[in-house]
Motif scaffolding. Structure first.
Motif, mmCIF file in Angstrom:
data_model
loop_
_atom_site.group_PDB
_atom_site.id
_atom_site.type_symbol
_atom_site.label_atom_id
_atom_site.label_comp_id
_atom_site.label_asym_id
_atom_site.label_seq_id
_atom_site.Cartn_x
_atom_site.Cartn_y
_atom_site.Cartn_z
ATOM 1 N N HIS A 174 -16.868 5.806 -12.569
ATOM 2 C CA HIS A 174 -15.431 6.018 -12.794
ATOM 3 C C HIS A 174 -14.658 4.947 -12.036
ATOM 4 O O HIS A 174 -14.834 4.779 -10.825
ATOM 5 N N MET A 175 -13.811 4.213 -12.774
ATOM 6 C CA MET A 175 -12.936 3.250 -12.111
ATOM 7 C C MET A 175 -11.965 3.990 -11.199
ATOM 8 O O MET A 175 -11.505 5.091 -11.517
ATOM 9 N N GLN A 176 -11.637 3.389 -10.084
ATOM 10 C CA GLN A 176 -10.685 3.987 -9.165
ATOM 11 C C GLN A 176 -9.819 2.890 -8.546
ATOM 12 O O GLN A 176 -9.922 1.723 -8.903
ATOM 13 N N GLY A 177 -8.921 3.282 -7.666
ATOM 14 C CA GLY A 177 -8.053 2.299 -7.029
ATOM 15 C C GLY A 177 -6.956 1.802 -7.950
ATOM 16 O O GLY A 177 -6.635 2.416 -8.970
ATOM 17 N N SER A 202 -7.400 1.469 -11.863
ATOM 18 C CA SER A 202 -7.330 2.699 -12.656
ATOM 19 C C SER A 202 -5.893 3.204 -12.788
ATOM 20 O O SER A 202 -5.578 3.957 -13.702
ATOM 21 N N MET A 203 -5.014 2.773 -11.867
ATOM 22 C CA MET A 203 -3.613 3.195 -11.906
ATOM 23 C C MET A 203 -2.714 2.138 -12.555
ATOM 24 O O MET A 203 -1.509 2.311 -12.628
ATOM 25 N N ASN A 204 -3.333 1.019 -12.976
ATOM 26 C CA ASN A 204 -2.602 -0.070 -13.619
ATOM 27 C C ASN A 204 -1.518 -0.639 -12.711
ATOM 28 O O ASN A 204 -0.401 -0.915 -13.151
ATOM 29 N N THR A 205 -1.852 -0.823 -11.442
ATOM 30 C CA THR A 205 -0.924 -1.481 -10.510
ATOM 31 C C THR A 205 -1.553 -2.741 -9.901
ATOM 32 O O THR A 205 -0.980 -3.332 -8.998
ATOM 33 N N THR A 206 -2.710 -3.145 -10.409
ATOM 34 C CA THR A 206 -3.334 -4.380 -9.938
ATOM 35 C C THR A 206 -2.445 -5.564 -10.292
ATOM 36 O O THR A 206 -1.861 -5.608 -11.379
ATOM 37 N N TYR A 241 -0.168 -3.370 5.383
ATOM 38 C CA TYR A 241 -0.806 -2.147 4.898
ATOM 39 C C TYR A 241 -1.399 -2.404 3.519
ATOM 40 O O TYR A 241 -0.965 -3.295 2.784
ATOM 41 N N GLY A 242 -2.381 -1.601 3.159
ATOM 42 C CA GLY A 242 -3.054 -1.755 1.875
ATOM 43 C C GLY A 242 -2.215 -1.277 0.706
ATOM 44 O O GLY A 242 -1.157 -0.667 0.864
ATOM 45 N N GLY A 243 -2.720 -1.548 -0.501
ATOM 46 C CA GLY A 243 -2.009 -1.167 -1.710
ATOM 47 C C GLY A 243 -1.773 0.325 -1.831
ATOM 48 O O GLY A 243 -0.708 0.759 -2.308
ATOM 49 N N PHE A 244 -2.747 1.129 -1.418
ATOM 50 C CA PHE A 244 -2.580 2.585 -1.501
ATOM 51 C C PHE A 244 -1.456 3.051 -0.592
ATOM 52 O O PHE A 244 -0.609 3.867 -0.979
ATOM 53 N N ARG A 281 4.240 -2.596 -7.973
ATOM 54 C CA ARG A 281 3.757 -3.975 -8.147
ATOM 55 C C ARG A 281 4.627 -4.964 -7.369
ATOM 56 O O ARG A 281 4.116 -5.947 -6.821
ATOM 57 N N TYR A 282 5.953 -4.728 -7.315
ATOM 58 C CA TYR A 282 6.817 -5.625 -6.538
ATOM 59 C C TYR A 282 6.421 -5.605 -5.061
ATOM 60 O O TYR A 282 6.361 -6.656 -4.406
ATOM 61 N N LEU A 283 6.145 -4.421 -4.539
ATOM 62 C CA LEU A 283 5.722 -4.322 -3.149
ATOM 63 C C LEU A 283 4.399 -5.055 -2.929
ATOM 64 O O LEU A 283 4.208 -5.749 -1.924
#
Length: 335
Positions: A56-59, A62-66, A202-205, A183-185
């Motif tokens: 299962h893709m995650q991160g 999977s949320m389409n914020t890459t 800080y990380g993307g999450f 995505r802007y952040l």
């Protein structure tokens, strides 16, 4: 002057294109690097008489914020869900995280020209172009609970699907603009860390969670971004120490960060906010674009005199249509 148009042009620059998605994950017709790696792992498990795992893709993917990174690598997270662990046994009788990590290391070894890295939380597969990698965290499901194989700590309760579901619910409630603000952040983080490789934010999450807690909807992406970071800034003194997990308020999602990293994030965020405020309040469109580029880099549009003249003509045309020559946009600033 509102910069919604310029923000959305920048969004298109940093947003993952459909062709890049296909390259990384594949589609119905062609395998991407993710699918090829999955096939390699399945074959290894089959050859060793183990029940094949599920994936299962995650991160952020999977949320389409890459986003498209400036100099960092594309980071894919593909969860490996083991099916060959006898979960009827007590957990202390399961194969250890070190053992199951070794299964995955052996399975992917030789898949690329670079050796995989066996990290505590996952196995990382590197690619020769040094522009992408895939992290493979390893899970076991027992009843309705998921456990992550963490070397040195054991099997730790963790459910990344829960995060994905939470985020998709947030988008459903707040709208697609929320995803764009995330995505802007990330675009700011990517630019700042590429500008100074000593800086680690800080990380993307963590940024996604902060955006969800303070998101402000608007007809303008510029205003939505600014008002969202303005809200975050009011609680920075708290976010230096703790950010509550969105699905479990007993968890602090920055507890693993060093004090130095947390302090640096606050400093960098305050600096970014001051620059954003100056850009947001700037009325000269050329200077305004220059000020936003200090935050997002040269992927953000740089306007010229002719561009500003076009903006002025559009504003005048809109004023004529509405019967006024002094139109305020959604932010209350004059067009």
């Amino acid at each position: 002057m509102d910069f919604d148009k310029q923000f959305k042009l920048y969004q298109e620059k940093i947003k993952l294109s459909s062709s890049k998605k296909k390259e990384l994950t594949g589609d119905g017709e062609k395998k991407g690097i993710r699918d090829a790696l999955r096939e390699k792992i399945r074959k290894s498990f089959k050859d060793n008489n183990r029940k094949q795992p599920k994936f299962h893709m995650q991160g952020s993917f999977s949320m389409n914020t890459t986003i498209n990174p400036i100099s960092a690598e594309y980071d894919l997270d593909d969860g490996v869900y083991l099916q060959n662990i006898d979960t009827a046994k007590p957990m202390n009788e399961w194969e250890s995280p070190a053992i199951v990590h070794n299964w995955i290391v052996e399975a992917v070894d030789g898949h690329t020209s670079k050796n995989p890295t066996d990290k505590n939380l996952c196995v990382r597969v590197h690619y020769a172009d040094e522009r992408k990698h895939i992290d493979l965290p390893i899970y076991v499901q027992k009843n309705d609970t998921y456990y992550l194989a963490v070397k040195g700590k054991g099997w730790i309760e963790s459910d990344p699907k829960e995060i994905k579901d939470w985020f998709l619910d947030e988008v459903k409630e707040k709208g697609e603009q929320f995803r764009r603000v995330v995505r802007y952040l990330k675009g700011w983080k990517d630019f700042r860390e590429s500008e100074n490789q000593q800086v680690k934010l800080y990380g993307g999450f963590q940024l996604t969670v902060l955006a969800s807690y303070h998101f402000v909807s608007s007809d303008s992406d510029e205003e939505s971004f600014f008002k969202t970071i303005e809200g975050i800034k009011t609680k920075l003194w708290i976010y230096k120490f703790i950010i509550f997990h969105p699905k479990n308020s007993s968890k602090n999602i920055i507890e693993h960060y060093t004090e130095a990293r947390r302090k640096k994030f606050v400093e960098e965020f305050e600096k970014m906010y001051k620059r954003a405020k100056a850009a947001y309040e700037e009325n000269d469109c050329i200077e305004k674009s220059k000020k936003w580029r200090k935050i997002f880099g040269d992927r953000f549009p740089l306007l010229k005199k002719d561009d500003c003249n076009d903006e002025g003509k559009n504003a005048s045309r809109a004023a004529t249509i509405t019967g006024t020559t002094n139109i305020a946009n959604t932010s209350g600033r004059q067009a």
